[in-house]
Design a protein around this motif. Structure first.
Motif, PDB file in Angstrom:
ATOM      1  N   GLY A 100       0.803  -1.222   0.000  1.00 12.39           N
ATOM      2  CA  GLY A 100       0.000   0.000   0.000  1.00 12.39           C
ATOM      3  C   GLY A 100       0.831   1.266   0.000  1.00 12.39           C
ATOM      4  O   GLY A 100       0.453   2.265  -0.597  1.00 12.39           O
ATOM      5  N   PHE A 101       1.986   1.206   0.687  1.00 13.61           N
ATOM      6  CA  PHE A 101       2.808   2.400   0.826  1.00 13.61           C
ATOM      7  C   PHE A 101       4.220   2.224   0.281  1.00 13.61           C
ATOM      8  O   PHE A 101       4.872   3.207  -0.047  1.00 13.61           O
ATOM      9  CB  PHE A 101       2.875   2.827   2.300  1.00 13.61           C
ATOM     10  CG  PHE A 101       1.578   3.366   2.810  1.00 13.61           C
ATOM     11  CD1 PHE A 101       1.289   4.714   2.724  1.00 13.61           C
ATOM     12  CD2 PHE A 101       0.625   2.520   3.353  1.00 13.61           C
ATOM     13  CE1 PHE A 101       0.083   5.219   3.181  1.00 13.61           C
ATOM     14  CE2 PHE A 101      -0.584   3.008   3.806  1.00 13.61           C
ATOM     15  CZ  PHE A 101      -0.862   4.358   3.717  1.00 13.61           C
ATOM     16  N   GLY A 102       4.725   0.996   0.246  1.00 12.85           N
ATOM     17  CA  GLY A 102       6.072   0.747  -0.258  1.00 12.85           C
ATOM     18  C   GLY A 102       7.152   1.429   0.562  1.00 12.85           C
ATOM     19  O   GLY A 102       8.103   1.990   0.018  1.00 12.85           O
ATOM     20  N   VAL A 103       6.991   1.389   1.893  1.00 14.36           N
ATOM     21  CA  VAL A 103       7.935   2.085   2.774  1.00 14.36           C
ATOM     22  C   VAL A 103       8.464   1.131   3.840  1.00 14.36           C
ATOM     23  O   VAL A 103       7.917   0.051   4.073  1.00 14.36           O
ATOM     24  CB  VAL A 103       7.274   3.314   3.456  1.00 14.36           C
ATOM     25  CG1 VAL A 103       6.867   4.352   2.429  1.00 14.36           C
ATOM     26  CG2 VAL A 103       6.078   2.905   4.309  1.00 14.36           C
ATOM     27  N   GLU A 109      -7.232   0.937   9.055  1.00 15.50           N
ATOM     28  CA  GLU A 109      -8.367   0.784   8.148  1.00 15.50           C
ATOM     29  C   GLU A 109      -8.462   1.980   7.198  1.00 15.50           C
ATOM     30  O   GLU A 109      -8.663   1.821   5.994  1.00 15.50           O
ATOM     31  CB  GLU A 109      -9.652   0.639   8.960  1.00 15.50           C
ATOM     32  CG  GLU A 109     -10.878   0.324   8.161  1.00 15.50           C
ATOM     33  CD  GLU A 109     -12.112   0.131   9.045  1.00 15.50           C
ATOM     34  OE1 GLU A 109     -13.185  -0.067   8.467  1.00 15.50           O
ATOM     35  OE2 GLU A 109     -12.009   0.182  10.287  1.00 15.50           O
ATOM     36  N   VAL A 110      -8.301   3.176   7.732  1.00 14.86           N
ATOM     37  CA  VAL A 110      -8.305   4.383   6.898  1.00 14.86           C
ATOM     38  C   VAL A 110      -7.162   4.329   5.891  1.00 14.86           C
ATOM     39  O   VAL A 110      -7.336   4.644   4.713  1.00 14.86           O
ATOM     40  CB  VAL A 110      -8.212   5.661   7.771  1.00 14.86           C
ATOM     41  CG1 VAL A 110      -7.953   6.898   6.925  1.00 14.86           C
ATOM     42  CG2 VAL A 110      -9.469   5.833   8.604  1.00 14.86           C
ATOM     43  N   PRO A 170      -4.904   5.325   1.024  1.00 15.70           N
ATOM     44  CA  PRO A 170      -3.516   5.637   1.384  1.00 15.70           C
ATOM     45  C   PRO A 170      -3.133   7.089   1.088  1.00 15.70           C
ATOM     46  O   PRO A 170      -2.292   7.662   1.755  1.00 15.70           O
ATOM     47  CB  PRO A 170      -2.685   4.672   0.535  1.00 15.70           C
ATOM     48  CG  PRO A 170      -3.621   3.612   0.083  1.00 15.70           C
ATOM     49  CD  PRO A 170      -4.985   4.215   0.074  1.00 15.70           C
ATOM     50  N   GLY A 171      -3.787   7.685   0.099  1.00 18.83           N
ATOM     51  CA  GLY A 171      -3.470   9.066  -0.275  1.00 18.83           C
ATOM     52  C   GLY A 171      -3.806  10.088   0.783  1.00 18.83           C
ATOM     53  O   GLY A 171      -3.331  11.216   0.726  1.00 18.83           O
ATOM     54  N   VAL A 172      -4.602   9.703   1.779  1.00 22.63           N
ATOM     55  CA  VAL A 172      -4.964  10.650   2.825  1.00 22.63           C
ATOM     56  C   VAL A 172      -3.720  11.147   3.565  1.00 22.63           C
ATOM     57  O   VAL A 172      -3.645  12.302   3.968  1.00 22.63           O
ATOM     58  CB  VAL A 172      -6.013  10.051   3.796  1.00 22.63           C
ATOM     59  CG1 VAL A 172      -5.411   9.006   4.698  1.00 22.63           C
ATOM     60  CG2 VAL A 172      -6.662  11.138   4.622  1.00 22.63           C
ATOM     61  N   PHE A 173      -2.718  10.286   3.693  1.00 20.20           N
ATOM     62  CA  PHE A 173      -1.502  10.695   4.393  1.00 20.20           C
ATOM     63  C   PHE A 173      -0.716  11.714   3.574  1.00 20.20           C
ATOM     64  O   PHE A 173      -0.141  12.645   4.128  1.00 20.20           O
ATOM     65  CB  PHE A 173      -0.650   9.473   4.745  1.00 20.20           C
ATOM     66  CG  PHE A 173      -1.330   8.589   5.746  1.00 20.20           C
ATOM     67  CD1 PHE A 173      -1.248   8.860   7.099  1.00 20.20           C
ATOM     68  CD2 PHE A 173      -2.096   7.514   5.337  1.00 20.20           C
ATOM     69  CE1 PHE A 173      -1.903   8.068   8.030  1.00 20.20           C
ATOM     70  CE2 PHE A 173      -2.752   6.711   6.260  1.00 20.20           C
ATOM     71  CZ  PHE A 173      -2.663   6.994   7.608  1.00 20.20           C
ATOM     72  N   ALA A 203       0.082  15.711   4.544  1.00 24.03           N
ATOM     73  CA  ALA A 203       1.404  16.337   4.451  1.00 24.03           C
ATOM     74  C   ALA A 203       1.333  17.647   3.671  1.00 24.03           C
ATOM     75  O   ALA A 203       1.995  18.619   4.035  1.00 24.03           O
ATOM     76  CB  ALA A 203       2.394  15.384   3.790  1.00 24.03           C
ATOM     77  N   HIS A 204       0.506  17.683   2.616  1.00 27.42           N
ATOM     78  CA  HIS A 204       0.382  18.904   1.814  1.00 27.42           C
ATOM     79  C   HIS A 204      -0.437  19.977   2.525  1.00 27.42           C
ATOM     80  O   HIS A 204      -0.156  21.157   2.391  1.00 27.42           O
ATOM     81  CB  HIS A 204      -0.237  18.594   0.450  1.00 27.42           C
ATOM     82  CG  HIS A 204       0.698  17.866  -0.457  1.00 27.42           C
ATOM     83  ND1 HIS A 204       1.817  18.447  -1.003  1.00 27.42           N
ATOM     84  CD2 HIS A 204       0.691  16.582  -0.890  1.00 27.42           C
ATOM     85  CE1 HIS A 204       2.454  17.563  -1.741  1.00 27.42           C
ATOM     86  NE2 HIS A 204       1.801  16.414  -1.685  1.00 27.42           N
ATOM     87  N   GLU A 205      -1.448  19.555   3.278  1.00 27.39           N
ATOM     88  CA  GLU A 205      -2.296  20.518   3.980  1.00 27.39           C
ATOM     89  C   GLU A 205      -1.635  21.060   5.237  1.00 27.39           C
ATOM     90  O   GLU A 205      -1.977  22.134   5.707  1.00 27.39           O
ATOM     91  CB  GLU A 205      -3.642  19.873   4.323  1.00 27.39           C
ATOM     92  CG  GLU A 205      -4.479  19.610   3.083  1.00 27.39           C
ATOM     93  CD  GLU A 205      -5.781  18.904   3.400  1.00 27.39           C
ATOM     94  OE1 GLU A 205      -6.216  18.939   4.574  1.00 27.39           O
ATOM     95  OE2 GLU A 205      -6.361  18.313   2.474  1.00 27.39           O
ATOM     96  N   HIS A 206      -0.711  20.304   5.796  1.00 28.18           N
ATOM     97  CA  HIS A 206      -0.012  20.718   7.017  1.00 28.18           C
ATOM     98  C   HIS A 206       1.495  20.586   6.785  1.00 28.18           C
ATOM     99  O   HIS A 206       2.157  19.755   7.407  1.00 28.18           O
ATOM    100  CB  HIS A 206      -0.446  19.841   8.204  1.00 28.18           C
ATOM    101  CG  HIS A 206      -1.919  19.853   8.438  1.00 28.18           C
ATOM    102  ND1 HIS A 206      -2.566  20.907   9.027  1.00 28.18           N
ATOM    103  CD2 HIS A 206      -2.880  18.950   8.106  1.00 28.18           C
ATOM    104  CE1 HIS A 206      -3.862  20.650   9.085  1.00 28.18           C
ATOM    105  NE2 HIS A 206      -4.076  19.469   8.523  1.00 28.18           N
TER     106      HIS A 206
END
Length: 98
Positions: free
Chosen positions: A37-40, A75-76, A81-84, A88-91
Motif C-alpha cells: 500500500g505504501f512501499g515504505v 483501516e483508513v 492511502p493518499g490521505v496521508f 502532508a500537503h495541507e499541514h
C-alpha cells in the motif's frame, strides 16, 4: 436542558452513522499494507501512523496487536492511502521528509 423542558430552547439533532467496529489486523495484513500500500520501511510507516518503529515491528512480528484507535487508522490507510499525502500537503510544517 431546563430551558428545553420549559419550551424556551430548541435542540439541534443530527444523525451520524457509526461504522462497524474496526476489524482485527493480522501481522501479515499489516506488513502487506505497509509494503504494497505504501512501499515504505517500518520506520517510515511508523511515522505516517504517529507510532514508534518498534510498535510497527511488534505488530508485524505478532508480539503486539494494534489498539482500537490504531486499528481504525490502519483501516483508513487501507481504504485511502493518499490521505496521508494530503495531510502532508495541507499541514506542511508537520510533514517530515523521510
Amino acid at each position: 436542558a431546563i430551558g428545553h423542558t420549559r419550551g424556551g430552547k430548541g435542540l439541534r439533532a443530527s444523525t451520524l452513522e457509526i461504522p462497524e467496529p474496526e476489524k482485527p489486523w493480522t501481522k501479515e495484513e499489516i506488513a502487506r499494507l505497509r509494503k504494497r500500500g505504501f512501499g515504505v520501511s517500518q520506520p517510515v510507516f511508523a511515522s505516517l501512523l504517529s507510532v514508534t518503529a518498534s510498535t510497527v515491528r511488534a505488530w508485524e512480528q505478532g508480539q503486539k496487536t494494534p489498539s482500537g484507535a490504531a486499528r481504525r487508522l490502519l483501516e483508513v490507510a487501507e481504504i485511502d492511502p493518499g490521505v496521508f499525502q494530503r495531510l502532508a500537503h495541507e499541514h506542511p510544517r508537520a510533514a517530515r521528509h523521510l
